[in-house]
Write a protein that holds these residues in place. Sequence first.
Motif, PDB file in Angstrom:
ATOM      1  N   THR A 288     -62.070  63.551  34.468  1.00 52.58           N
ATOM      2  CA  THR A 288     -61.274  62.832  33.469  1.00 52.58           C
ATOM      3  C   THR A 288     -59.851  63.371  33.471  1.00 52.58           C
ATOM      4  O   THR A 288     -59.508  64.249  34.253  1.00 52.58           O
ATOM      5  CB  THR A 288     -61.898  62.959  32.066  1.00 52.58           C
TER       6      THR A 288
ATOM      7  N   LYS B 229     -55.262  65.494  29.770  1.00 54.06           N
ATOM      8  CA  LYS B 229     -54.896  65.450  28.348  1.00 54.06           C
ATOM      9  C   LYS B 229     -56.109  65.430  27.414  1.00 54.06           C
ATOM     10  O   LYS B 229     -55.948  65.510  26.192  1.00 54.06           O
ATOM     11  CB  LYS B 229     -54.036  64.219  28.075  1.00 54.06           C
ATOM     12  N   ASN B 230     -57.309  65.334  27.970  1.00 49.76           N
ATOM     13  CA  ASN B 230     -58.529  65.305  27.152  1.00 49.76           C
ATOM     14  C   ASN B 230     -59.443  66.502  27.407  1.00 49.76           C
ATOM     15  O   ASN B 230     -60.574  66.520  26.934  1.00 49.76           O
ATOM     16  CB  ASN B 230     -59.302  64.009  27.418  1.00 49.76           C
TER      17      ASN B 230
ATOM     18  N   ASN C 119     -60.736  68.468  24.323  1.00 48.83           N
ATOM     19  CA  ASN C 119     -61.687  67.649  23.573  1.00 48.83           C
ATOM     20  C   ASN C 119     -63.077  67.710  24.208  1.00 48.83           C
ATOM     21  O   ASN C 119     -64.085  67.832  23.509  1.00 48.83           O
ATOM     22  CB  ASN C 119     -61.180  66.210  23.516  1.00 48.83           C
TER      23      ASN C 119
ATOM     24  N   GLU D  30     -62.918  60.392  26.617  1.00 44.87           N
ATOM     25  CA  GLU D  30     -61.508  59.999  26.574  1.00 44.87           C
ATOM     26  C   GLU D  30     -61.154  58.957  25.511  1.00 44.87           C
ATOM     27  O   GLU D  30     -60.013  58.574  25.409  1.00 44.87           O
ATOM     28  CB  GLU D  30     -61.024  59.503  27.947  1.00 44.87           C
ATOM     29  N   ARG D  31     -62.142  58.522  24.694  1.00 47.47           N
ATOM     30  CA  ARG D  31     -61.773  57.543  23.658  1.00 47.47           C
ATOM     31  C   ARG D  31     -62.669  57.607  22.434  1.00 47.47           C
ATOM     32  O   ARG D  31     -62.636  56.738  21.582  1.00 47.47           O
ATOM     33  CB  ARG D  31     -61.756  56.123  24.226  1.00 47.47           C
TER      34      ARG D  31
ATOM     35  N   ARG E  70     -62.022  52.361  28.367  1.00 48.48           N
ATOM     36  CA  ARG E  70     -60.732  52.985  28.092  1.00 48.48           C
ATOM     37  C   ARG E  70     -59.615  51.953  28.205  1.00 48.48           C
ATOM     38  O   ARG E  70     -59.717  50.987  28.966  1.00 48.48           O
ATOM     39  CB  ARG E  70     -60.483  54.117  29.088  1.00 48.48           C
TER      40      ARG E  70
ATOM     41  N   GLU F 104     -55.340  57.513  21.982  1.00 54.33           N
ATOM     42  CA  GLU F 104     -55.951  57.559  23.308  1.00 54.33           C
ATOM     43  C   GLU F 104     -54.904  57.779  24.390  1.00 54.33           C
ATOM     44  O   GLU F 104     -55.107  58.560  25.325  1.00 54.33           O
ATOM     45  CB  GLU F 104     -56.712  56.259  23.569  1.00 54.33           C
TER      46      GLU F 104
ATOM     47  N   GLY G 209     -53.572  61.342  24.182  1.00 52.12           N
ATOM     48  CA  GLY G 209     -54.572  62.314  24.630  1.00 52.12           C
ATOM     49  C   GLY G 209     -55.279  62.943  23.454  1.00 52.12           C
ATOM     50  O   GLY G 209     -54.660  63.244  22.420  1.00 52.12           O
ATOM     51  N   LEU G 210     -56.578  63.142  23.583  1.00 51.20           N
ATOM     52  CA  LEU G 210     -57.377  63.630  22.465  1.00 51.20           C
ATOM     53  C   LEU G 210     -57.174  65.113  22.196  1.00 51.20           C
ATOM     54  O   LEU G 210     -57.484  65.581  21.098  1.00 51.20           O
ATOM     55  CB  LEU G 210     -58.857  63.340  22.721  1.00 51.20           C
ATOM     56  N   ASP G 211     -56.667  65.846  23.169  1.00 49.89           N
ATOM     57  CA  ASP G 211     -56.369  67.256  22.896  1.00 49.89           C
ATOM     58  C   ASP G 211     -55.368  67.376  21.755  1.00 49.89           C
ATOM     59  O   ASP G 211     -55.551  68.167  20.831  1.00 49.89           O
ATOM     60  CB  ASP G 211     -55.801  67.930  24.153  1.00 49.89           C
TER      61      ASP G 211
ATOM     62  N   SER H 101     -49.952  60.854  32.181  1.00 49.91           N
ATOM     63  CA  SER H 101     -51.071  59.968  31.850  1.00 49.91           C
ATOM     64  C   SER H 101     -51.290  58.951  32.947  1.00 49.91           C
ATOM     65  O   SER H 101     -50.320  58.459  33.548  1.00 49.91           O
ATOM     66  CB  SER H 101     -50.800  59.250  30.531  1.00 49.91           C
TER      67      SER H 101
END
Length: 460
Positions: free
Chosen positions: A64, A67-68, A71, A156-157, A220, A437, A440-442, A458
């Motif tokens: 993935t 940025k995630n 998470n 990722e979502r 996504r 999303e 990014g979830l982080d 991204s």
Amino acid sequence: MKGKFRISAILVVIALLLSTGVLSAQDLTAETVAAAVDMIWLTLAAALVFFMQAGFAMVEIGLTQAKNSGNIIMKNLMDFSVGAIAYWAIGWAFMYGNSIGGWIGGAGGEAFFLNYSPAGLEAYGVSAMTDIYRDWIFQVVFAATAATIVSGAMAERTKFTAYLVYSVFISALIYPIAGHWHWGGGWLAQLGFHDFAGSTLVHSLGGWAALAGAVVLGPRSGKYTKVGNKVVTKAIPGHSLPLAALGVFILWFGWFGFNAGSTLSGNDATIGHVAVTTTLAASAGAIAAMITSWVWFGKPDPSMSLNGALAGLVGITAGTWVVGPGASIIIGLVAGILVVLSVEFFDKVLHIDDPVGAISVHGINGAWGTLAIGLFANGVNDPGVVGIFFDFSAGLQQLGVQALGVLAYLIWTLVTGFILFFTVKKTMGLRVDEKDERTGLDITEHATDSYAGFQIFSNL
């Protein structure tokens, strides 16, 4: 040399027991030594399966976007943490408590919170809580595996709070109730269904739950776009193939605890047999996926090959104890081909977004491996489990029972999974908004940066 090693191992066990005051010299018998070896073996196997959580995390992170990553780390940490509490409080009782008609455990209130009475211990078949603790620690890591499979398909979502909620329900209800049907001595066990270490009970269940979650959640942003009457699929590459590869090797390593540990005894001479069939199936799966992707895409695809190894492992998990080495290679080869075709089918035909291929690896190949018992089981360790290639009449009956089990777990998990995910979606919400999303979830879910000091691009 082997004899000297065995004697040395036994002496080490004896020394440990004596040094901790568990046994005095006069208490030492063949039975107490055997019990000690079983305790050590199952606890060690549980540790190996627990380490698979790290493997799942690395596979998901690698396949993935960067940025995630944080998470995904949090989800893999928390699905075990909240799942272990839920399994201790409720799940274990539903799975291994006194049966209610072969469908669910927990009759009489025994086993909830591991609160056993002397009569409850007797009904379970042990005399002390130490044996309950040993079995619980080995089983809780299987429950965590079923729950963590879902994470990859919904990566990722998904809202982090929603993930915590459905992890609890999978560990406390969906997995344990289904587990009672077979490992808890329920109705499928009574019919002769065989799933040695959980191709269907653990992996397909997790895969079908992942399918339900991915469908309810949706793809996504930017994954599928409609151009005229045609849906165009956009690849969203993972950010670290080395991490994904590390995860696969960790999972392969942990799988020896998953499969060989399911002998449930360190004194079982079939441990080596299980380890051999596990290894050969995984190897064949990786080779078959490599060749299939080479033919399909023109180049041998690394991520497909990695998933091929996992597909082989999932496929052999049900029959590892009752098939021979040659059959394990065939099972792995078919699994490696299936995973490539299945990933392409879900992505390009059904347009179900599964970033890591969890549905194909675990759902499809878990079902394949379970059915394969009805074809390739040779009665080597269980004369009552034989496939059609060794005894057509008995094998046909076994294949029918295996198919019934696969169908039962499919229906149970999809129905309960859709109910769970739709309920979460309509109440607290299942999905983050599009802006979060894309960010990014982080950042949006955890206010952190997994790669501080690096510029993250991204793919959306």
